[in-house]
Design an enzyme around this catalytic site. Structure first.
Site, PDB file in Angstrom:
ATOM      1  N   HIS A  89       0.835  -1.093   0.069  1.00 56.69           N
ATOM      2  CA  HIS A  89      -0.139   0.139   0.041  1.00 56.69           C
ATOM      3  C   HIS A  89       0.955   1.371  -0.129  1.00 56.69           C
ATOM      4  O   HIS A  89       1.869   1.363   0.752  1.00 56.69           O
ATOM      5  CB  HIS A  89      -0.943  -0.085   1.084  1.00 56.69           C
ATOM      6  CG  HIS A  89      -0.253  -0.091   2.463  1.00 56.69           C
ATOM      7  ND1 HIS A  89      -0.129   1.152   2.963  1.00 56.69           N
ATOM      8  CD2 HIS A  89       0.107  -0.941   3.128  1.00 56.69           C
ATOM      9  CE1 HIS A  89       0.584   0.905   4.329  1.00 56.69           C
ATOM     10  NE2 HIS A  89       0.707  -0.495   4.427  1.00 56.69           N
TER      11      HIS A  89
ATOM     12  N   ASP B 169      -0.587   4.080   0.795  1.00 52.22           N
ATOM     13  CA  ASP B 169      -1.376   5.168   1.712  1.00 52.22           C
ATOM     14  C   ASP B 169      -0.620   5.027   3.152  1.00 52.22           C
ATOM     15  O   ASP B 169      -0.136   4.144   3.284  1.00 52.22           O
ATOM     16  CB  ASP B 169      -2.845   4.953   1.821  1.00 52.22           C
ATOM     17  CG  ASP B 169      -3.379   3.626   2.401  1.00 52.22           C
ATOM     18  OD1 ASP B 169      -2.382   2.575   2.039  1.00 52.22           O
ATOM     19  OD2 ASP B 169      -4.068   3.339   3.382  1.00 52.22           O
TER      20      ASP B 169
ATOM     21  N   ASP C 185       6.311   1.895   6.693  1.00 56.71           N
ATOM     22  CA  ASP C 185       5.024   1.257   6.511  1.00 56.71           C
ATOM     23  C   ASP C 185       4.429   2.249   5.310  1.00 56.71           C
ATOM     24  O   ASP C 185       3.875   3.023   5.718  1.00 56.71           O
ATOM     25  CB  ASP C 185       4.474   0.916   8.024  1.00 56.71           C
ATOM     26  CG  ASP C 185       3.072   0.702   7.905  1.00 56.71           C
ATOM     27  OD1 ASP C 185       2.981  -0.122   7.088  1.00 56.71           O
ATOM     28  OD2 ASP C 185       2.229   0.837   8.832  1.00 56.71           O
TER      29      ASP C 185
ATOM     30  N   GLU D 152      -5.011   0.623   2.726  1.00 57.84           N
ATOM     31  CA  GLU D 152      -4.827  -0.380   3.822  1.00 57.84           C
ATOM     32  C   GLU D 152      -4.661   0.312   5.067  1.00 57.84           C
ATOM     33  O   GLU D 152      -5.124  -0.293   6.347  1.00 57.84           O
ATOM     34  CB  GLU D 152      -3.372  -0.729   3.539  1.00 57.84           C
ATOM     35  CG  GLU D 152      -2.913  -2.158   4.535  1.00 57.84           C
ATOM     36  CD  GLU D 152      -2.456  -1.804   5.745  1.00 57.84           C
ATOM     37  OE1 GLU D 152      -2.489  -2.808   6.759  1.00 57.84           O
ATOM     38  OE2 GLU D 152      -2.106  -0.874   6.043  1.00 57.84           O
ATOM     39  N   GLU D 153      -4.394   1.541   5.413  1.00 59.11           N
ATOM     40  CA  GLU D 153      -4.351   2.156   6.456  1.00 59.11           C
ATOM     41  C   GLU D 153      -5.558   2.968   6.742  1.00 59.11           C
ATOM     42  O   GLU D 153      -5.959   3.418   7.907  1.00 59.11           O
ATOM     43  CB  GLU D 153      -3.312   3.415   6.693  1.00 59.11           C
ATOM     44  CG  GLU D 153      -1.786   2.934   6.290  1.00 59.11           C
ATOM     45  CD  GLU D 153      -1.143   2.169   7.638  1.00 59.11           C
ATOM     46  OE1 GLU D 153      -2.061   1.783   8.615  1.00 59.11           O
ATOM     47  OE2 GLU D 153      -0.166   1.994   7.533  1.00 59.11           O
TER      48      GLU D 153
ATOM     49  N   GLU E 181       5.028  -5.593   4.018  1.00 55.95           N
ATOM     50  CA  GLU E 181       4.623  -5.034   5.445  1.00 55.95           C
ATOM     51  C   GLU E 181       6.207  -4.895   6.063  1.00 55.95           C
ATOM     52  O   GLU E 181       6.981  -6.052   6.074  1.00 55.95           O
ATOM     53  CB  GLU E 181       3.689  -5.609   6.033  1.00 55.95           C
ATOM     54  CG  GLU E 181       2.114  -5.168   5.531  1.00 55.95           C
ATOM     55  CD  GLU E 181       1.775  -3.598   5.729  1.00 55.95           C
ATOM     56  OE1 GLU E 181       2.634  -3.057   6.374  1.00 55.95           O
ATOM     57  OE2 GLU E 181       0.576  -3.401   5.411  1.00 55.95           O
TER      58      GLU E 181
ATOM     59  N   HIS F 133       4.449   4.456  12.056  1.00 52.44           N
ATOM     60  CA  HIS F 133       3.371   5.248  12.781  1.00 52.44           C
ATOM     61  C   HIS F 133       3.873   6.305  13.750  1.00 52.44           C
ATOM     62  O   HIS F 133       3.170   6.881  14.431  1.00 52.44           O
ATOM     63  CB  HIS F 133       2.498   4.280  13.465  1.00 52.44           C
ATOM     64  CG  HIS F 133       1.517   3.705  12.515  1.00 52.44           C
ATOM     65  ND1 HIS F 133       0.200   3.163  12.701  1.00 52.44           N
ATOM     66  CD2 HIS F 133       1.888   2.968  11.131  1.00 52.44           C
ATOM     67  CE1 HIS F 133      -0.142   2.400  11.631  1.00 52.44           C
ATOM     68  NE2 HIS F 133       0.858   2.664  10.691  1.00 52.44           N
TER      69      HIS F 133
END
Length: 397
Positions: free
Chosen positions: A77, A79, A110, A144-145, A173, A370
């Site tokens: 992903h 995003d 990520d 995905e997020e 990931e 994150h």
């Protein structure tokens, strides 16, 4: 086409992706940047937008090189989660600044770093060998997020309806806890969330006989869910674990018995359970706790209900020895370490992919994902590229 014109540098690839502020569900130009890397490599690229009620439209990308088998999918992903307090970052989160061999930026770990490394591995492979004797595809979502409604699941169905068939998949990931080569994910625990609501009767604390305090029951219910283990794990999965994540009565007063109490929970479960059997077990625990509360008293039955939140995610385990061995050997060849085969961690889009082909997950070290100043060591990025390249050599051998 010369090697210099290909996207063989994972650092340059990642810089281009990080500079796209693709905070979910916005694309921010990230899919366009990825398309610009893939087209010169010979990939055909399709970008498709999916919609659903009450969720934002999401653009996704599917690219394929080759038409023969074996067909390998790389999934991920573009995003990212919001950066939070931008002033707390040492460098702007979408600048892709490099400091002391570290690239700082939202999504570096990520998981734009995984995408950048796999593109570089493909470019390196093609530069040396030409197109593979098989096929490679990129299945990349911008959801995905977010709620994961207009992303990988729909893109898989879209590709499947057009006749796409895969023999294996890698999800990029971040999987390594501390160092490159620590861990390959060969499965994931399932996830189930719910909210228990106990309905009582509001009243004055000095006159409890005129009220029914729901806190007594919600505490008993939480204990019933936490006290007895669901299981003790399996050979391939850790023990099923339930956590109470919130208890709330919405009561600002100290002399009022509230009218209701709620408790939210999440369960991460192994392959001893599916969502239905786990829901039944939770219901049974609560029913028994409610009976114990009434036993030997004049209290009325506990009035409660459960709301199951979102879609439960099933557990799964990949058993394809060819796929697992190719990744394990690639990791060992590059790092000299034997990676642990694990099913720990949260959910990922692998839960959708496993319905179409065997899937493993391997990516960067995930310690800063994150976080403020999310960052990746450039040496790790190059190591991941080498591992993916070694995997491609083995897969298409």
């Amino acid at each position: 086409m010369t090697k210099e014109t290909l996207a063989t540098d994972p650092v340059a690839n990642l810089s281009a992706l990080v500079r796209c502020a693709s905070v979910t569900p916005a694309d921010g130009g990230a899919l366009g940047a990825l398309e610009a890397m893939l087209v010169p490599l010979g990939f055909s690229v399709e970008r498709v937008t999916f919609s659903d009620d009450d969720t934002a439209d999401v653009e996704n990308l599917y690219a394929r090189l080759g038409s023969a088998e074996p067909h390998l999918m790389f999934a991920g992903h573009t995003d990212v989660v919001p950066p939070g307090d931008v002033a707390a970052w040492s460098k702007p989160p979408f600048e892709a600044a490099i400091v002391d061999d570290m690239m700082i930026g939202r999504g570096t770990v990520d998981m734009k770093g995984g995408i950048a490394a796999f593109v570089a591995a493909c470019a390196s492979y093609i530069a040396e060998n030409g197109p593979p004797k098989g096929s490679i595809s990129f299945l990349i979502t911008g959801d995905e997020e977010g709620p994961s409604i207009n992303g990988t699941e729909k893109l898989l169905k879209h590709a499947d309806a057009k006749g796409e068939v895969w023999q294996g998949a890698i999800v990029g990931e971040p999987t390594n806890p501390e160092a490159m080569g620590d861990m390959i994910k060969i499965g994931r625990r399932g996830s189930l969330s719910g909210i228990i609501t106990v309905h009582g009767v509001q009243g004055h604390v000095a006159y409890p006989h005129l009220a029914d305090n729901p806190i007594r029951a919600i505490v008993a219910f939480c204990n019933a869910l936490l006290d007895t283990p669901f299981d003790h794990g399996t050979d391939t999965f850790p023990a099923t674990n339930l956590e109470i994540t919130s208890i709330d009565v919405g009561n600002p007063s100290v002399n009022v018995i509230p009218s209701k109490a709620t408790a939210a929970f999440n369960v991460r479960f192994n392959d001893r359970w599916d969502a239905e059997s786990l829901q039944m077990d939770i219901h049974n625990r609560l029913d028994q706790a409610a009976e114990r509360l009434r036993s030997g008293t004049e209290r009325p039955p506990v009035d409660f209900d459960i709301t199951w939140k979102e879609r439960p995610s099933p557990s799964f385990l990949t058993r394809d020895e060819t796929l697992i061995a190719a990744m394990q050997q690639a990791v060992e060849s590059v790092t000299g370490r034997t990676p642990k085969l694990s099913t720990t961690g949260g959910t990922s889009d692998a839960r959708f992919i496993k319905d179409y082909c065997p899937v493993v997950e391997f990516g960067l070290v995930g310690q800063t994902m994150h976080m403020v100043d999310e960052r990746v060591a450039l040496s790790d990025l190059r190591t991941l590229t080498q591992i993916y390249r070694q995997f491609l050599d083995r897969w298409f051998a």
